[in-house]
Design an enzyme around this catalytic site. Structure first.
Site, mmCIF file in Angstrom:
data_model
loop_
_atom_site.group_PDB
_atom_site.id
_atom_site.type_symbol
_atom_site.label_atom_id
_atom_site.label_comp_id
_atom_site.label_asym_id
_atom_site.label_seq_id
_atom_site.Cartn_x
_atom_site.Cartn_y
_atom_site.Cartn_z
ATOM 1 N N ASP A 41 0.832 -1.213 0.000
ATOM 2 C CA ASP A 41 0.000 0.000 0.000
ATOM 3 C C ASP A 41 0.868 1.265 0.000
ATOM 4 O O ASP A 41 2.095 1.183 0.129
ATOM 5 C CB ASP A 41 -0.990 -0.019 1.179
ATOM 6 C CG ASP A 41 -0.360 -0.423 2.514
ATOM 7 O OD1 ASP A 41 0.880 -0.477 2.605
ATOM 8 O OD2 ASP A 41 -1.097 -0.667 3.480
ATOM 9 N N GLU A 53 -9.784 -0.781 4.995
ATOM 10 C CA GLU A 53 -10.360 -0.358 6.262
ATOM 11 C C GLU A 53 -11.684 -1.080 6.535
ATOM 12 O O GLU A 53 -12.391 -1.472 5.590
ATOM 13 C CB GLU A 53 -10.636 1.156 6.204
ATOM 14 C CG GLU A 53 -9.388 2.007 6.049
ATOM 15 C CD GLU A 53 -8.653 2.231 7.363
ATOM 16 O OE1 GLU A 53 -8.454 1.266 8.123
ATOM 17 O OE2 GLU A 53 -8.270 3.386 7.620
ATOM 18 N N ASN A 105 -7.289 -1.371 13.960
ATOM 19 C CA ASN A 105 -8.735 -1.517 13.723
ATOM 20 C C ASN A 105 -9.052 -2.766 12.891
ATOM 21 O O ASN A 105 -10.166 -2.928 12.411
ATOM 22 C CB ASN A 105 -9.299 -0.256 13.048
ATOM 23 C CG ASN A 105 -8.730 -0.037 11.651
ATOM 24 O OD1 ASN A 105 -7.991 -0.873 11.141
ATOM 25 N ND2 ASN A 105 -9.069 1.076 11.034
ATOM 26 N N HIS A 110 -7.545 -3.621 9.994
ATOM 27 C CA HIS A 110 -7.330 -3.527 8.540
ATOM 28 C C HIS A 110 -6.118 -4.364 8.113
ATOM 29 O O HIS A 110 -5.224 -4.631 8.910
ATOM 30 C CB HIS A 110 -7.210 -2.073 8.063
ATOM 31 C CG HIS A 110 -5.978 -1.324 8.447
ATOM 32 N ND1 HIS A 110 -5.960 0.035 8.654
ATOM 33 C CD2 HIS A 110 -4.694 -1.720 8.644
ATOM 34 C CE1 HIS A 110 -4.750 0.439 8.951
ATOM 35 N NE2 HIS A 110 -3.953 -0.613 8.949
#
Ligand code: GLP
Length: 242
Positions: free
Chosen positions: A67, A143, A136, A138
């Protein structure tokens, strides 16, 4: 999922690096997907040490960064492409022209994502996808959301992700880009093997949900349950709720 638990992050790094090293040795034309972040630093350093100690053909291996932030060029200190060059491709001795990253400065980000997906396909797909996990849940920058996108795409970052990345942008969340480019969940699941690394207690709740909970786009890492060869390398803290 094949779960391996190690007493310390250092032991995890040694075992995970061995795993990648053996695969590289057996398959010199391997295509690797690789994350940035704090967790893989030790794994990459140990891999470089192993490769340096033995004659291994590295000229044919290919790496794709997972990413990148939008608006960050490949030389910016927070660039994930730069991270992969400096922590993995460089120290391990991979050929520079076989080290691929997303261009967060591309004029047309949709075309950039398409270009990346096509270069992965041209390379024959990813053999070994390494991953970290965000606080979280991801993976890459996929996400938690109502739905996930399969291919490499542009994504809006959630506030907690921007906060978690603030240290790379002078400690100020306001400086963290609001968008990123990431391989999609389908790009990741198409890899022949997937290895996720997680250390520390802050990851424990999501590791429990990813292993024991339902597969849900609210926890993108849970999709690894559907992969035929997903390995989790955890330290005791990250595994403490299993
Ligand atoms: C970042 C990246 C992920 C990375 C994750 C965990 O935001 N997008 O690819 O795996 O967060 O990072 P760390 O290993 O520093 O906890």
């Amino acid at each position: 999922m094949d779960i391996r638990i190690f007493a310390t992050p250092e032991q995890l790094a040694r075992a995970a690096a061995q795993r990648v090293f053996q695969t590289l040795r057996a398959q010199p034309d391997i295509v690797i997907g690789a994350p940035a972040g704090r967790t893989p630093v030790g794994v990459y350093a140990e891999l470089a040490r192993l490769v340096g100690g033995e004659k291994v053909d590295r000229s044919r291996a290919t790496v794709f960064a997972l990413d990148e932030f939008v608006g960050v060029d490949g030389d910016h200190p927070a660039s994930f492409g730069r991270f992969i060059r400096e922590h993995l491709a460089g120290p391990v001795g991979l050929a520079a022209d076989r080290c691929h990253a997303l261009n967060g400065m591309a004029d047309d980000l949709e075309i950039e994502c398409q270009r990346y997906e096509e270069s992965i396909a041209r390379a024959g797909g990813i053999d070994l996808q390494m991953l970290g996990i965000g606080t979280n849940g991801h993976v890459g920058f996929n996400e938690p959301a109502e739905g996930l996108i399969a291919h490499t795409h542009r994504v809006t970052l959630l506030d907690d992700t921007r906060k978690a990345n603030a240290s790379s942008f002078g400690g100020d969340t306001a400086n963290v880009p609001r968008e990123a480019l990431t391989m999609g969940i389908g790009t990741i699941l198409q890899a022949q093997s997937v290895i996720l690394f997680a250390t520390g207690e802050s990851k424990a709740a999501n590791i429990e949900r990813m292993v024991h909970g339902p597969i849900t786009s609210r926890l993108p890492a849970s999709f690894l349950q559907a992969h035929r060869s997903a390995e989790l390398y955890l330290d005791e803290a990250a595994a403490s709720r299993l």
